[in-house]
Scaffold this motif. Structure first.
Motif, PDB file in Angstrom:
ATOM      1  N   SER B 343       0.811  -1.213   0.000  1.00 31.93           N
ATOM      2  CA  SER B 343       0.000   0.000   0.000  1.00 31.93           C
ATOM      3  C   SER B 343       0.846   1.265   0.000  1.00 31.93           C
ATOM      4  O   SER B 343       0.385   2.329  -0.376  1.00 31.93           O
ATOM      5  N   ASP B 344       2.097   1.190   0.457  1.00 36.53           N
ATOM      6  CA  ASP B 344       2.901   2.403   0.572  1.00 36.53           C
ATOM      7  C   ASP B 344       3.347   2.945  -0.780  1.00 36.53           C
ATOM      8  O   ASP B 344       3.394   4.143  -1.005  1.00 36.53           O
ATOM      9  N   SER B 345       3.703   2.057  -1.629  1.00 31.71           N
ATOM     10  CA  SER B 345       4.281   2.506  -2.896  1.00 31.71           C
ATOM     11  C   SER B 345       3.819   1.570  -4.011  1.00 31.71           C
ATOM     12  O   SER B 345       3.506   0.405  -3.778  1.00 31.71           O
ATOM     13  N   LEU B 346       3.802   2.117  -5.205  1.00 29.23           N
ATOM     14  CA  LEU B 346       3.406   1.306  -6.347  1.00 29.23           C
ATOM     15  C   LEU B 346       4.574   0.501  -6.885  1.00 29.23           C
ATOM     16  O   LEU B 346       4.383  -0.474  -7.607  1.00 29.23           O
ATOM     17  N   VAL B 347       5.756   0.899  -6.537  1.00 21.81           N
ATOM     18  CA  VAL B 347       6.925   0.249  -7.134  1.00 21.81           C
ATOM     19  C   VAL B 347       7.651  -0.640  -6.146  1.00 21.81           C
ATOM     20  O   VAL B 347       8.584  -1.343  -6.517  1.00 21.81           O
ATOM     21  N   SER B 348       7.275  -0.627  -4.904  1.00 21.07           N
ATOM     22  CA  SER B 348       7.984  -1.464  -3.930  1.00 21.07           C
ATOM     23  C   SER B 348       6.997  -2.030  -2.918  1.00 21.07           C
ATOM     24  O   SER B 348       5.879  -1.554  -2.782  1.00 21.07           O
ATOM     25  N   TRP B 349       7.460  -3.059  -2.244  1.00 20.74           N
ATOM     26  CA  TRP B 349       6.666  -3.717  -1.213  1.00 20.74           C
ATOM     27  C   TRP B 349       7.376  -3.588   0.117  1.00 20.74           C
ATOM     28  O   TRP B 349       8.600  -3.535   0.167  1.00 20.74           O
ATOM     29  N   THR B 350       6.588  -3.623   1.150  1.00 17.39           N
ATOM     30  CA  THR B 350       7.142  -3.843   2.478  1.00 17.39           C
ATOM     31  C   THR B 350       6.854  -5.294   2.836  1.00 17.39           C
ATOM     32  O   THR B 350       5.701  -5.689   2.990  1.00 17.39           O
ATOM     33  N   VAL B 351       7.894  -6.085   2.871  1.00 18.93           N
ATOM     34  CA  VAL B 351       7.742  -7.527   3.103  1.00 18.93           C
ATOM     35  C   VAL B 351       8.183  -7.837   4.525  1.00 18.93           C
ATOM     36  O   VAL B 351       9.306  -7.530   4.915  1.00 18.93           O
ATOM     37  N   ARG B 352       7.261  -8.402   5.283  1.00 20.05           N
ATOM     38  CA  ARG B 352       7.587  -8.826   6.647  1.00 20.05           C
ATOM     39  C   ARG B 352       7.753 -10.338   6.624  1.00 20.05           C
ATOM     40  O   ARG B 352       6.786 -11.090   6.447  1.00 20.05           O
ATOM     41  N   LEU B 353       9.004 -10.761   6.751  1.00 17.08           N
ATOM     42  CA  LEU B 353       9.288 -12.199   6.779  1.00 17.08           C
ATOM     43  C   LEU B 353       9.127 -12.704   8.210  1.00 17.08           C
ATOM     44  O   LEU B 353       9.595 -12.070   9.164  1.00 17.08           O
TER      45      LEU B 353
END
Lengths: 205, 919
Positions: B343-353
């Motif tokens: 949701s933060d950016s269209l080009v990147s993800w925030t991935v919680r491993l």
């Protein structure tokens, strides 16, 4: 178990012919208890006595204090005390072995009874020694019962002449201790021999 | 009980004997006795007793055996049971001793029928002992050298007698003292037994009626030993991480008994024991190495023993001892999962491993850290990002793409195999189908139908749905071979869980399939709060809000609206749970209703608060339907009334305000000798410009005022003009009533009039010819004035004020009338004149003010005149109240007028100068 044997000891101190009396098997007492397992029971009893004899002798020496604990070889030399002759070997007849065993353990039973009585008087607090003396005496009594059964059942022998030697009763404490020490030392030696001799004779066919 | 009776019987007999002795030693000699003395009898047997009389009594008391009476407990034994053996002996026989009781007495009926007791005995009844059964013995080892033997048996039936049990045992040539039970009758313990000798054991039961022996048991006590368990058990870790070595001591000599063992073990926290195969421990020993254990695991061990050949009893289990195996490298990688926030950016993800800690049996030691490697799938050959993490999660910001994430757990010994997770750009693979849940055994089971493709494993995500907290995701891995599992977590009852199942493939993952579930449902915490949105005559629109998920406690299956009147039955209406509005219909108007709403789950419903409302008395439009016609009818009536009045205005006017002649219009007014030449009343015309005149175009104005109207206003009065011309025709000629006269002409006329006035100061008669008001027919009245008193100035002034504009206009009329010109051509000059005049002087303003007031009161002109006449006695009244209005005095004061210029009217001037002109 001591009192009957004391009586037996006193009785046997009279000169009695040491020969077995032959009786018919039907007259053997409590024949129903003379089962096939008596041979094995006898072997296990001798083995048990053999296994515990050295511990008993060591504990006895330990409980008598000096000089017995340090000069046992000299003080406990069995040559000066009566001990029934055990002149059988692995090749002896089984009947002869059984009779010799009977004489030996009848003597031991009486002697252990006397030693136990003396130790109860001299070392009443030596509980472990007294327990072992009681236990060994009981075992010899059971062994006599089994040997009686075997002699009666297999050879119709229901009576054997037994020599008991001299009683320690009335002697001084040191003499009582020494006599006990001498008997037990001889007992350690003879029981090992008996165990070796008896094994082939009591092994089930 | 029998024993108690015996004591009683004995006591009684002692008493009897004592009495007999007393008697025999004293006055009476004892006369006999009973045999047998105090017998013990078997229950159910027969019994005979003899009563033997003494010979001495025969002679002394003349007593014989035929006089004997037998009694049992004061009850006489039937004579049939007696038998007279001889003259001194009588017997009694009982076929069944169960009918016997104690005491049994022998009595005699002496002379005089006096019954005397001879003797009595106590009778004891019981049973012989039964043969003891089920004799069994066990040797309990209590110490290294002491082996007591306890034997138990079944003592058999109750004998009602004192029965003694003895445990007997012997060797072939030896008898031993009996073992006598203490306080019990079914067991006895022999304090010490000897092994390896056959022992014969039996139980003997004995009482007064006999003895019984059990079957004889021949045994070697060594065969029935229950040994003490091994002691001093110790556990030591071995070289291998899967082995622990146990050591112990046996409390029984090998010369006495050879032992075999059982070893059991379990992990800490596990209640289930595992056992070392018995054949591995079937030989005498004092140690054993347990293999196949898990590394770095704490185990609990216990051991027991018994005779090697299996004859006898197992000992109790020994005390438990624990030991820990050594560490090994982790056996598997930690389960891993992720949460992607795009949701933060269209080009990147925030991935919680996220990964789970390994179970102890998987970790095989203490995990020191985790190695996380993230590698972009598009550049597998490129460098990978590596992270060493002590926690079980890692949050990364990654450009959109596909990544391969590996996690390795490390302990002191080594590293685990890597766990791999693909983070795909989208969940494009096939999802699972038909996700379903089922509460079972206090846990929540989730099942699904596998997709057609091969699934590597499944990830089950779940979270607690609540209004008060966020959805905290928990998850677990399941192998691809299963299609259902229990959720491993703290699943609470009455809480809603959102469960999602993801299939993981070798090359990606499928989209999740979600379902909501409850472990256990309950009734809702509360019911919906219902209220009315709109209330009509026969219907009410109810609205409510959905219960929050925390209040639901389960799936809301339906709502039920319950409503009733105050004294009516409650009506229930089921409502679909998706709705938040419902219209109750067929209600009774103007009635108080109580409504509440219940929400139902599978476990039941709960009601919300009561809400009351009252239906309306009238329906929509009913009021309008009544009011509008009434108003219309009222307006119609008013309109008809107005029309009627308008049509009948002459008649009404005639009756209500009859026409009063206006003296100013009388012909005699034309005789006014003075006309103030410089009193330019035409200025008042300027005060009524065309545009503003409509405000004062009162219909009640006299027809003469027409000149003040615009032409448009005047058009409807063309007809009046003609009529006026006609009326003028009827005028006497003393003075025209036409207002069309030119002021200039009027001035000249007034000059003439002044002259006339000067000639005579008294007026005897006057004839006033009045013009009709508008279309009224002018009434020509000739009135005679007999008064010689001139008109009061105040009256004139009052007339000016009350007449207002009228007066002014009348003055103009007066001037016009004086002109004597033809009426037909006077209108235009009048208006033209009006236009030409500019209101520049202050007098005009004053006149304007006066005119406004006059204009308002013009309707009451006639009446005002009369009134002014009545008030003419007030000489100092400069301000005249007209219809409650008062002229402002400052206007008057600010513009004081000279006597010559007084604009009040002509009449006062006329009056002052001589009053009415004579006709």
């Amino acid at each position: 178990g001591v009192v009957p044997f004391v009586a037996l000891l006193l009785l046997q101190r009279r000169p009695v012919a040491g020969r077995a009396l032959l009786v018919t098997s039907s007259s053997c007492p409590s024949h129903s208890l003379c089962r096939s397992n008596v041979q094995e029971q006898t072997r296990r009893q001798v083995a048990l006595l053999n296994a515990t004899a050295q511990d008993l002798f060591s504990l006895y020496l330990k409980c008598q204090g000096e000089p017995f604990s340090s000069e046992s070889d000299e003080l406990c030399n069995p040559s000066g005390v009566f001990f029934p002759a055990f002149r059988v070997n692995r090749t002896s007849e089984r009947k002869e072995v059984m009779v010799a065993m009977y004489k030996l353990f009848a003597f031991l039973n009486a002697s252990l009874g006397n030693i136990t009585r003396d130790q109860e008087e001299l070392n009443p607090m030596a509980k472990e020694l007294l327990d072992q003396l009681h236990n060994t005496t009981k075992t010899t009594r059971g062994l006599i019962s089994n040997l009686t059964c075997l002699l009666c059942k297999d050879y119709n022998i229901f009576q054997v002449h037994v020599s008991y030697g001299e009683s320690s009763k009335g002697k001084r404490a040191f003499k009582k201790k020494q006599q006990g020490c001498q008997v037990l030392r001889k007992y350690v030696q003879v029981i090992a021999q008996a165990a070796r001799i008896l094994l082939p004779h009591l092994t089930p066919p | 009980m029998f024993s108690g009776w015996n004591w009683v019987a004995y006591g009684f007999c002692l008493l009897l004997n004592f009495s007999s002795l007393q008697v025999s030693g004293g006055l009476v000699q004892s006369c006999g006795h009973i045999i047998p003395e105090s017998p013990v009898l078997a229950l159910g047997s027969n019994f005979t007793a003899l009563c033997i009389l003494n010979e001495s009594c025969l002679d002394f008391g003349n007593i014989y055996a035929n006089q004997i009476i037998w009694k049992i407990k004061n009850q006489v034994v039937p004579k049939e049971q007696y038998r007279e053996i001889n003259r001194t002996v009588s017997s009694v026989t009982f076929n069944d001793t169960s009918s016997l009781a104690t005491p049994l007495t022998c009595n005699i009926l002496a002379d005089g029928q006096i019954e005397q007791n001879i003797y009595g005995i106590a009778v004891t009844i019981g049973l012989p002992p039964e043969k003891p059964k089920n004799l069994s013995c066990i040797v309990h080892q209590v110490s290294k050298l002491i082996y007591p033997m306890t034997c138990t048996w079944n003592p058999g039936r109750h004998t009602f007698l004192d029965t003694h049990f003895r445990l007997k045992y012997r060797w072939p040539q030896d008898e031993f003292p009996d073992c006598i039970p203490k306080d019990v009758n079914n067991s006895c313990t022999i304090t010490d037994v000897q092994f390896f000798v056959n022992l014969e054991v039996w139980v003997e039961a004995a009482n007064a009626l006999g003895k019984a022996e059990s079957d004889r048991l021949v045994l070697d006590p060594i065969e029935i030993v229950k040994p003490l368990p091994p002691h001093n058990l110790s556990v030591n870790s071995g070289i291998l991480p899967t082995v622990l070595k146990l050591s112990w001591e046996n409390l029984i000599s090998g010369a006495v008994m050879k032992l075999k063992f059982n070893i059991r073990y379990r992990t800490i926290g596990d209640g289930n024991w595992m056992q070392v195969p018995p054949e591995d421990t079937a030989s005498p020993r004092t140690s054993f190495s347990v293999q196949g254990l898990r590394p770095y695991t704490e185990y609990v061990f216990s051991i027991r023993c018994m005779k090697e050949d299996g004859v006898g009893y197992w000992s109790d289990w020994s005390e438990e001892k624990t030991g820990v195996t050594t560490e090994d490298k982790p056996s598997k990688g930690p389960p891993i999962w992720r949460i992607i926030d795009a949701s933060d950016s269209l080009v990147s993800w925030t991935v919680r491993l996220m990964w789970k800690t390994l179970e102890p049996f998987e970790a095989n030691g203490i995990i020191l850290w985790y190695e996380v490697t993230v590698r972009a799938k598009s550049s597998l050959s490129g460098p990978a990002e590596k992270y060493n993490v002590n926690t079980t999660n890692l949050t990364l910001k990654l450009p959109n793409g596909t990544y391969e994430v590996t996690v390795i757990a490390r302990n002191r010994v080594g590293a685990s195999p890597p766990s791999v997770l693909l983070i795909p750009a989208s969940n494009s693979k096939a999802p699972v189908k038909a996700v379903r849940t089922l509460p079972k055994d206090g846990k929540l089971w989730v099942g699904w139908t596998a997709p057609n493709s091969y699934v590597l494993k499944y990830v089950i995500e779940w979270c607690l749905v609540s209004n008060s907290s966020d959805c905290i995701i928990e998850w677990q891995n399941e192998p691809g071979s299963v299609q259902g599992t229990y959720l491993r977590g703290d699943i609470k009852p009455f809480k809603c869980y959102l469960i999602t199942v993801y299939p993981l493939y070798a090359d990606g993952q499928g989209s999740g399939h979600s379902v909501k579930a409850y472990l256990q449902q309950d009734r809702p915490s509360k019911g919906p709060t219902v209220q009315t949105k709109k209330v009509g005559k026969a219907e009410a629109v109810l609205t409510w809000n959905h219960l929050t998920v925390d209040e639901q406690n389960g799936f809301i299956r339906n709502y039920t609206i319950l409503y009733k009147t105050v004294d009516g039955n409650e009506t229930a209406v089921p409502v679909d749970p998706s709705k938040t509005e419902y219209t109750l219909s067929s209600l009774t108007s103007d009635t108080l209703y109580t409504v509440r709403m219940m929400a139902y789950t599978d476990e039941g419903g709960r009601s919300g608060p009561d809400f009351t409302f009252t239906t309306q008395k009238f329906g929509k439009g009913e009021i309008e339907a009544i009011v509008v016609p009434v108003c219309l009818a009222f307006l119609l009536i008013v309109l008809l009334g107005v029309l009627f009045c308008f049509n009948k205005r002459d008649l009404i006017k005639k009756h209500i305000w009859p026409i009063v002649p206006d003296p100013s219009k009388s012909n005699i007014a034309q005789w006014s000798p003075q006309v103030p030449a410089k009193h330019n009343f035409s200025s008042k015309d300027q005060m009524y410009p065309e545009g503003s005149f409509t405000d004062v175009s009162v219909v009640e104005i006299e027809a003469d005022d027409k000149k003040s109207f615009s032409e448009q206003d005047l058009k409807p009065f063309d007809l009046l003009k003609k009529e006026k011309s006609t009326s003028e025709g009827h005028s006497s000629g003393i003075g025209g009533s036409s207002c069309m006269s030119s002021p200039r002409q009027s001035v000249s006329d007034s000059d003439e009039g002044e002259t006339t006035q000067n000639t005579s100061s008294t007026v005897q008669y006057s004839t006033v010819v009045l013009n009709g008001y508008r279309d009224q027919t002018p009434v020509q009245v000739f009135s005679r004035s007999e008064s010689t008193q001139p008109l009061l100035d105040s009256e004139e002034r009052s007339e000016d004020h009350t007449g207002g504009g009228d007066g002014t206009i009348q003055r103009q009329q007066y001037f016009k009338r004086s002109s004597g010109q033809d009426e037909t051509n006077t209108d235009r000059p009048c208006f033209e004149r009006t236009r030409q005049i500019t209101p520049t002087n202050e007098e005009d303003l004053l006149g304007f003010a006066q005119l406004q007031i006059s204009g308002h009161s013009s309707q009451l002109l006639g009446l005002g005149l009369e009134k002014n006449i009545q008030e003419a006695a007030l000489p100092d009244v400069l301000q005249t109240s007209i219809e409650g209005q008062t002229l402002r005095p400052e206007i008057m004061e600010g513009y004081p007028l000279s006597a010559d210029e007084m604009p009040k009217s002509y009449l006062p001037q006329t009056v002052r100068q001589g009053g009415y002109m004579p006709q």
